[in-house]
Enzyme design. Structure first.
Site, PDB file in Angstrom:
ATOM      1  N   CYS A 194     -11.248  10.338   0.867  1.00 17.94           N
ATOM      2  CA  CYS A 194     -11.502  10.178   0.809  1.00 17.94           C
ATOM      3  C   CYS A 194     -13.657  10.031   0.485  1.00 17.94           C
ATOM      4  CB  CYS A 194     -12.077   8.605   1.576  1.00 17.94           C
ATOM      5  SG  CYS A 194     -10.595   8.193   2.069  1.00 17.94           S
ATOM      6  N   HIS A 217     -18.341   5.033   0.595  1.00 18.93           N
ATOM      7  CA  HIS A 217     -17.242   4.995   0.378  1.00 18.93           C
ATOM      8  C   HIS A 217     -17.247   3.983   0.503  1.00 18.93           C
ATOM      9  CE1 HIS A 217     -12.994   4.995   0.137  1.00 18.93           C
ATOM     10  NE2 HIS A 217     -12.904   5.375   0.964  1.00 18.93           N
ATOM     11  N   ASN A 273      -9.758   0.133  -1.758  1.00 15.59           N
ATOM     12  CA  ASN A 273     -10.490   1.094  -1.987  1.00 15.59           C
ATOM     13  C   ASN A 273      -9.331   2.417  -2.384  1.00 15.59           C
ATOM     14  OD1 ASN A 273     -10.448   4.693  -0.304  1.00 15.59           O
ATOM     15  ND2 ASN A 273     -10.137   2.975   1.331  1.00 15.59           N
TER      16      ASN A 273
HETATM   17  O1  UT7 Z   1     -10.244   5.405   2.940  1.00 11.03           O
HETATM   18  C1  UT7 Z   1      -9.489   5.295   4.052  1.00 11.03           C
HETATM   19  C2  UT7 Z   1     -10.509   5.420   5.927  1.00 11.03           C
HETATM   20  N1  UT7 Z   1      -9.844   4.056   5.988  1.00 11.03           N
HETATM   21  C3  UT7 Z   1     -10.035   3.145   6.524  1.00 11.03           C
HETATM   22  O2  UT7 Z   1     -11.829   3.166   6.914  1.00 11.03           O
HETATM   23  C4  UT7 Z   1      -9.126   1.656   7.015  1.00 11.03           C
HETATM   24  C5  UT7 Z   1     -10.175   1.901   8.492  1.00 11.03           C
HETATM   25  N2  UT7 Z   1      -8.896   0.561   8.830  1.00 11.03           N
HETATM   26  C6  UT7 Z   1      -9.096  -0.609   8.788  1.00 11.03           C
HETATM   27  O3  UT7 Z   1      -9.693  -0.852   7.601  1.00 11.03           O
HETATM   28  C7  UT7 Z   1      -8.202  -1.050   9.611  1.00 11.03           C
HETATM   29  O4  UT7 Z   1      -7.887  -0.837  10.444  1.00 11.03           O
HETATM   30  C8  UT7 Z   1      -7.353  -2.368   8.726  1.00 11.03           C
HETATM   31  C9  UT7 Z   1      -7.788  -3.740   7.512  1.00 11.03           C
HETATM   32  C10 UT7 Z   1      -6.522  -1.556   8.100  1.00 11.03           C
HETATM   33  C11 UT7 Z   1      -6.998  -3.338  10.040  1.00 11.03           C
HETATM   34  O5  UT7 Z   1      -7.392  -4.051  10.300  1.00 11.03           O
HETATM   35  P1  UT7 Z   1      -7.180  -3.578  11.703  1.00 11.03           P
HETATM   36  O6  UT7 Z   1      -7.783  -5.221  12.456  1.00 11.03           O
HETATM   37  O7  UT7 Z   1      -7.287  -2.822  12.216  1.00 11.03           O
HETATM   38  O8  UT7 Z   1      -5.837  -5.020  12.175  1.00 11.03           O
HETATM   39  P2  UT7 Z   1      -4.871  -4.242  13.095  1.00 11.03           P
HETATM   40  O9  UT7 Z   1      -3.910  -3.239  11.907  1.00 11.03           O
HETATM   41  O10 UT7 Z   1      -4.859  -4.004  14.272  1.00 11.03           O
HETATM   42  O11 UT7 Z   1      -3.358  -5.585  13.381  1.00 11.03           O
HETATM   43  C12 UT7 Z   1      -4.258  -6.732  13.563  1.00 11.03           C
HETATM   44  C13 UT7 Z   1      -2.956  -6.929  13.151  1.00 11.03           C
HETATM   45  C14 UT7 Z   1      -1.194  -6.779  13.826  1.00 11.03           C
HETATM   46  O12 UT7 Z   1      -0.520  -8.255  13.955  1.00 11.03           O
HETATM   47  P3  UT7 Z   1      -0.722  -8.141  15.431  1.00 11.03           P
HETATM   48  O13 UT7 Z   1       0.303  -7.098  15.960  1.00 11.03           O
HETATM   49  O14 UT7 Z   1      -1.368  -8.694  15.935  1.00 11.03           O
HETATM   50  O15 UT7 Z   1       0.348  -9.721  15.759  1.00 11.03           O
HETATM   51  C15 UT7 Z   1      -0.810  -6.284  11.718  1.00 11.03           C
HETATM   52  O16 UT7 Z   1       0.792  -6.634  12.213  1.00 11.03           O
HETATM   53  O17 UT7 Z   1      -2.483  -7.863  11.867  1.00 11.03           O
HETATM   54  C16 UT7 Z   1      -0.950  -7.995  11.490  1.00 11.03           C
HETATM   55  N3  UT7 Z   1      -1.555  -7.035  10.018  1.00 11.03           N
HETATM   56  C17 UT7 Z   1      -1.216  -7.528   8.368  1.00 11.03           C
HETATM   57  N4  UT7 Z   1      -1.768  -8.926   9.066  1.00 11.03           N
HETATM   58  C18 UT7 Z   1      -1.116  -9.335   8.094  1.00 11.03           C
HETATM   59  C19 UT7 Z   1      -1.445  -5.755   9.071  1.00 11.03           C
HETATM   60  N5  UT7 Z   1      -1.858  -5.913   7.796  1.00 11.03           N
HETATM   61  C20 UT7 Z   1      -1.212  -6.771   7.049  1.00 11.03           C
HETATM   62  C21 UT7 Z   1      -1.493  -7.496   6.770  1.00 11.03           C
HETATM   63  N6  UT7 Z   1      -1.155  -9.318   6.600  1.00 11.03           N
HETATM   64  N7  UT7 Z   1      -2.308  -6.686   5.412  1.00 11.03           N
END
Ligand code: UT7
Length: 333
Positions: A113, A260, A290
């Site tokens: 990135c 970014h 992204n």
């Molecule tokens: O460019 C490179 C750098 N990358 C980034 O900057 C990414 C940084 N991170 C993020 O943007 C976020 O962490 C994400 C968008 C990837 C994820 O968001 P989050 O709020 O951290 O979600 P999480 O991974 O903690 O997941 C929360 C819940 C989980 O369910 P439970 O365990 O609470 O039941 C996941 O299984 O959301 C669930 N989940 C989804 N649900 C529906 C994870 N992905 C999805 C999805 N749709 N696509």
């Protein structure tokens, strides 16, 4: 003499993929994706039409046209990507061939990135010391074919999109204009928090095939989302402040910050933390997702075409991503 951007260009595949389209393929939904990332849709490359090199070539052609230059005017190519057409050679040489440039140097940048900001920093050195008069910097990514489109991979696959952006840099003798400084950082202890681990020279394809383990999905990118998010918001703010401080400027001097496009929530967090107005931050992740190394040059090209950056404006570009790597580039347009 400072380095200056003479032209920008971008290429986005015509294939628009909405959140609803993704919900047909995995257990996700539009509301979750918008709430957590701000993304509404992204572009996916059309197989057989778009490749990382072809998209980069098209963006580069547009940047050269905008600069009023021909491929023969380019002295150096810097191509940033984490998704090259081939494992080797890198796409810089394909760009040299596709454009019909002279047999100039073509450097491939592997900083994910942050690749575009890293490339700008290198271009700046060549331009300042007179080793090059015009440098072409390209960021291009094709993620779609390598994402886990099952529910297992949904935390990663809903975020990423394909596309390319490019700039042509030259020099200016107008005092105060151009690239004022670049600041690069890395922290390899977190390399595996956002990575694609296999196949690699640590785990060759024959070994993977021999193991025949259906649970082994090391060929898909993996991301510890929360961990990345927490580091991103700290490092973005730090490196933006570092650039402003080293130039004795403040956030109120900024006309535009192009972060970014990692996640809209990250951009909003930084905006709030730095006390920037909404019109001081450019976001287009809603439409493209992204696109890693391509996201800043795509956004820059769009912001310029929309008249959001004018001559004399102070522009900050900042990135954070896999590595971890992060960096900023401050420019008086
Ligand atoms: O460019 C490179 C750098 N990358 C980034 O900057 C990414 C940084 N991170 C993020 O943007 C976020 O962490 C994400 C968008 C990837 C994820 O968001 P989050 O709020 O951290 O979600 P999480 O991974 O903690 O997941 C929360 C819940 C989980 O369910 P439970 O365990 O609470 O039941 C996941 O299984 O959301 C669930 N989940 C989804 N649900 C529906 C994870 N992905 C999805 C999805 N749709 N696509």
């Amino acid at each position: 003499m400072n380095s200056i951007i003479l032209g920008t260009g971008r290429y986005l595949p015509s294939n628009v993929v909405t959140n609803h389209d993704l919900a047909q393929r995995m257990d996700t939904n539009h509301e979750w994706i918008v709430e957590r990332t701000g993304i509404h849709e992204r572009r996916f490359a059309i197989p057989g039409v778009d490749t990382t090199a072809s998209m980069g070539t098209e963006a580069a052609k547009r940047a050269l046209d905008a600069a009023g230059l021909s491929p023969h005017d380019v002295d150096l190519i810097l191509f940033a990507t984490l998704s090259p057409d081939y494992y080797f050679p890198g796409p810089g040489v394909q760009l040299q061939h596709n454009l019909g440039c002279r047999t100039i140097g073509a450097i491939d940048i592997r900083n994910q990135c942050s690749g575009f900001v890293y490339a700008l920093s290198i271009a700046d050195q060549y331009l300042r010391n007179g080793a090059a008069n015009h440098v072409l910097v390209v960021g291009s990514e094709l993620h779609s074919g390598g994402l886990d489109m099952s529910t297992r991979g949904r935390n990663v696959s809903v975020i990423f999109g394909d596309g390319a952006g490019a700039v042509v840099l030259g020099r200016t003798d107008e005092p105060g204009r151009g690239l004022l400084s670049t600041h690069l950082h890395s922290q390899g202890e977190h390399a595996e928090e956002l990575a694609l681990l296999g196949p690699s020279t640590r785990d060759w394809i024959p070994e993977i095939i021999q193991r025949n383990d259906p649970e082994d999905v090391s060929y898909f990118p993996r991301m510890n989302g929360n961990f990345v998010f927490k580091h991103a918001v700290v490092r973005f703010a730090e490196v933006i402040e570092e650039a402003l401080t080293s130039n004795q400027l403040s956030t109120s001097d900024l006309r535009l910050l192009i972060p970014h496009q990692a996640n809209l929530r990250i951009a909003q967090f930084i905006q709030q933390k730095l006390g920037l107005r909404e019109d001081q931050v450019y976001n287009n992740i809603m439409r493209y997702g992204n696109t890693t190394a391509a996201s800043i040059p795509i956004a820059l090209s769009e912001a310029f075409d929309e008249g959001r950056i004018q001559k004399g404006d102070l522009l900050m570009m900042a990135a954070f991503g896999s590595g971890f790597t992060w960096g900023s580039a401050l420019m008086r347009w």
